[in-house]
Scaffold this motif. Structure first.
Motif, PDB file in Angstrom:
ATOM      1  N   LYS A  43     -16.775   5.040   1.776  1.00 45.38           N
ATOM      2  CA  LYS A  43     -16.344   6.109   1.650  1.00 45.38           C
ATOM      3  C   LYS A  43     -15.611   5.645   0.698  1.00 45.38           C
ATOM      4  CE  LYS A  43     -16.406   7.406   6.371  1.00 45.38           C
ATOM      5  NZ  LYS A  43     -14.837   8.204   7.372  1.00 45.38           N
ATOM      6  N   ILE A  44     -14.763   4.538   0.477  1.00 45.06           N
ATOM      7  CA  ILE A  44     -14.106   4.478  -0.835  1.00 45.06           C
ATOM      8  C   ILE A  44     -14.761   4.431  -2.629  1.00 45.06           C
ATOM      9  CG2 ILE A  44     -12.463   3.080  -2.097  1.00 45.06           C
ATOM     10  CD1 ILE A  44     -11.774   2.427   0.915  1.00 45.06           C
ATOM     11  N   SER A  45     -15.900   3.718  -1.803  1.00 46.13           N
ATOM     12  CA  SER A  45     -17.037   3.777  -3.330  1.00 46.13           C
ATOM     13  C   SER A  45     -17.543   4.763  -4.148  1.00 46.13           C
ATOM     14  CB  SER A  45     -18.587   3.080  -2.440  1.00 46.13           C
ATOM     15  OG  SER A  45     -19.312   3.128  -3.481  1.00 46.13           O
ATOM     16  N   GLY A  53      -8.971  15.365  -9.493  1.00 48.36           N
ATOM     17  CA  GLY A  53      -9.204  16.399  -8.641  1.00 48.36           C
ATOM     18  C   GLY A  53      -9.406  16.583  -7.498  1.00 48.36           C
ATOM     19  N   LYS A  54      -9.168  15.092  -6.817  1.00 46.55           N
ATOM     20  CA  LYS A  54      -9.404  14.780  -5.329  1.00 46.55           C
ATOM     21  C   LYS A  54      -7.580  14.225  -5.399  1.00 46.55           C
ATOM     22  CE  LYS A  54     -14.105  14.368  -5.309  1.00 46.55           C
ATOM     23  NZ  LYS A  54     -14.881  12.761  -4.786  1.00 46.55           N
ATOM     24  N   GLU A  55      -7.499  14.357  -4.110  1.00 36.09           N
ATOM     25  CA  GLU A  55      -6.262  14.091  -3.297  1.00 36.09           C
ATOM     26  C   GLU A  55      -6.106  12.937  -2.335  1.00 36.09           C
ATOM     27  OE1 GLU A  55      -3.450  13.083  -5.190  1.00 36.09           O
ATOM     28  OE2 GLU A  55      -4.390  14.440  -6.825  1.00 36.09           O
ATOM     29  N   ILE A  56      -5.577  12.053  -1.994  1.00 35.98           N
ATOM     30  CA  ILE A  56      -5.461  11.028  -0.406  1.00 35.98           C
ATOM     31  C   ILE A  56      -3.706  11.519   0.823  1.00 35.98           C
ATOM     32  CG2 ILE A  56      -5.666   9.007   0.993  1.00 35.98           C
ATOM     33  CD1 ILE A  56      -6.641   8.019  -2.093  1.00 35.98           C
ATOM     34  N   GLU A  57      -4.930  12.272   1.403  1.00 41.40           N
ATOM     35  CA  GLU A  57      -4.124  12.394   2.812  1.00 41.40           C
ATOM     36  C   GLU A  57      -4.113  10.781   3.626  1.00 41.40           C
ATOM     37  OE1 GLU A  57      -3.491  15.471   5.972  1.00 41.40           O
ATOM     38  OE2 GLU A  57      -4.210  16.238   4.139  1.00 41.40           O
ATOM     39  N   PHE A  58      -2.627  10.667   3.751  1.00 41.89           N
ATOM     40  CA  PHE A  58      -2.358   9.426   4.521  1.00 41.89           C
ATOM     41  C   PHE A  58      -1.703   9.846   5.976  1.00 41.89           C
ATOM     42  CE2 PHE A  58      -2.697   7.126   0.594  1.00 41.89           C
ATOM     43  CZ  PHE A  58      -2.945   6.403   0.789  1.00 41.89           C
ATOM     44  N   GLY A  59      -2.414   9.161   7.372  1.00 44.62           N
ATOM     45  CA  GLY A  59      -1.248   9.465   8.598  1.00 44.62           C
ATOM     46  C   GLY A  59      -2.746  10.311   9.285  1.00 44.62           C
ATOM     47  N   ASN A  60      -2.328  10.169  10.786  1.00 40.81           N
ATOM     48  CA  ASN A  60      -3.829  10.881  11.364  1.00 40.81           C
ATOM     49  C   ASN A  60      -4.489   9.291  12.026  1.00 40.81           C
ATOM     50  OD1 ASN A  60      -1.552  12.748  12.601  1.00 40.81           O
ATOM     51  ND2 ASN A  60      -3.064  14.046  11.306  1.00 40.81           N
ATOM     52  N   PHE A  61      -3.296   7.846  11.927  1.00 39.45           N
ATOM     53  CA  PHE A  61      -5.052   7.139  12.633  1.00 39.45           C
ATOM     54  C   PHE A  61      -5.066   6.474  13.690  1.00 39.45           C
ATOM     55  CE2 PHE A  61      -1.792   5.553   9.983  1.00 39.45           C
ATOM     56  CZ  PHE A  61      -1.334   4.192  11.032  1.00 39.45           C
ATOM     57  N   GLY A  62      -3.415   7.558  14.333  1.00 38.99           N
ATOM     58  CA  GLY A  62      -4.381   6.305  15.927  1.00 38.99           C
ATOM     59  C   GLY A  62      -3.779   5.123  16.217  1.00 38.99           C
ATOM     60  N   LEU A 110      -5.443   3.234  -0.744  1.00 38.67           N
ATOM     61  CA  LEU A 110      -6.442   3.228  -0.046  1.00 38.67           C
ATOM     62  C   LEU A 110      -6.971   2.071  -0.025  1.00 38.67           C
ATOM     63  CD1 LEU A 110      -8.334   5.549   1.024  1.00 38.67           C
ATOM     64  CD2 LEU A 110     -10.027   6.041  -1.026  1.00 38.67           C
ATOM     65  N   GLY A 111      -7.120   1.448  -0.388  1.00 42.97           N
ATOM     66  CA  GLY A 111      -7.287  -0.051  -0.680  1.00 42.97           C
ATOM     67  C   GLY A 111      -6.341  -1.024   0.645  1.00 42.97           C
ATOM     68  N   LEU A 112      -5.345  -0.909   0.841  1.00 43.61           N
ATOM     69  CA  LEU A 112      -4.655  -1.281   1.711  1.00 43.61           C
ATOM     70  C   LEU A 112      -4.535  -0.481   2.823  1.00 43.61           C
ATOM     71  CD1 LEU A 112      -0.779  -1.924   0.415  1.00 43.61           C
ATOM     72  CD2 LEU A 112      -2.529  -3.713   1.020  1.00 43.61           C
ATOM     73  N   ILE A 113      -4.792   1.316   3.146  1.00 46.19           N
ATOM     74  CA  ILE A 113      -4.689   1.732   4.554  1.00 46.19           C
ATOM     75  C   ILE A 113      -5.819   3.001   4.133  1.00 46.19           C
ATOM     76  CG2 ILE A 113      -3.894   3.237   6.179  1.00 46.19           C
ATOM     77  CD1 ILE A 113      -0.693   2.221   4.561  1.00 46.19           C
ATOM     78  N   PRO A 114      -7.374   2.134   4.819  1.00 46.26           N
ATOM     79  CA  PRO A 114      -7.996   3.434   4.372  1.00 46.26           C
ATOM     80  C   PRO A 114      -8.583   4.240   5.880  1.00 46.26           C
ATOM     81  CG  PRO A 114      -9.391   0.652   4.792  1.00 46.26           C
ATOM     82  CD  PRO A 114      -7.615   1.010   5.127  1.00 46.26           C
ATOM     83  N   PHE A 115      -8.823   3.321   6.902  1.00 48.02           N
ATOM     84  CA  PHE A 115      -8.062   3.782   7.796  1.00 48.02           C
ATOM     85  C   PHE A 115      -7.050   5.284   8.657  1.00 48.02           C
ATOM     86  CE2 PHE A 115     -10.505   0.359   8.866  1.00 48.02           C
ATOM     87  CZ  PHE A 115     -11.748   0.414   9.456  1.00 48.02           C
ATOM     88  N   GLY A 116      -8.145   6.974   8.634  1.00 51.70           N
ATOM     89  CA  GLY A 116      -7.253   7.481   8.780  1.00 51.70           C
ATOM     90  C   GLY A 116      -6.475   7.790   7.638  1.00 51.70           C
ATOM     91  N   ALA A 117      -7.109   8.140   6.226  1.00 53.67           N
ATOM     92  CA  ALA A 117      -7.002   8.435   4.809  1.00 53.67           C
ATOM     93  C   ALA A 117      -8.005   9.427   4.406  1.00 53.67           C
ATOM     94  CB  ALA A 117      -6.778   7.364   4.296  1.00 53.67           C
TER      95      ALA A 117
END
Length: 120
Positions: A43-45, A53-62, A110-117
């Motif tokens: 996904k990161i690749s 033009g893209k943004e990353i939203e962190f959170g909601n990873f449970g 994103l490389g630190l916290i990929p799950f839930g992003a």
């Protein structure tokens, strides 16, 4: 402007970054335990190919995402974050490279916290 930024990004290292993330995903998918981590690398690749033009939203990873993020940070994430931080700092030395350095800082988070992003 985003299209031009993405084209310049591909020429000056975007393809290499995407290939590195994809190779990491392939290596992680060799084992059954590494498959969730490999999927995140894929996904990161794809995000690394067209970052402008893209943004990353962190959170909601449970709870599961929290556990996977902790394992990710300990085993893989810090290497990716340090690599993207150092590349971003090198790009930010020049005025022309600042937009590309900012993209690498986005990848470091994103490389630190990929799950839930979520990539939007």
């Amino acid at each position: 402007m985003n299209f031009i930024g993405n084209i310049i990004w591909l020429v000056f290292g975007g393809i290499i970054s995407a290939i590195v993330w994809a190779l990491a995903g392939l290596i992680l998918c060799v084992t059954i335990i590494g498959i969730p981590f490999g999927i995140q690398c894929f996904k990161i690749s794809t995000f690394v190919l067209w970052p402008f033009g893209k943004e990353i939203e962190f959170g909601n990873f449970g709870v599961g995402g929290l556990v996977f993020n902790i394992i990710w940070i300990i085993l893989f994430g810090w290497e990716f974050a340090i690599a993207h931080l150092s590349i971003g700092l090198i790009f930010c030395i020049t005025i022309v490279g600042i937009p590309f350095g900012l993209q690498h800082f986005k990848f470091a988070k994103l490389g630190l916290i990929p799950f839930g992003a979520k990539i939007q």
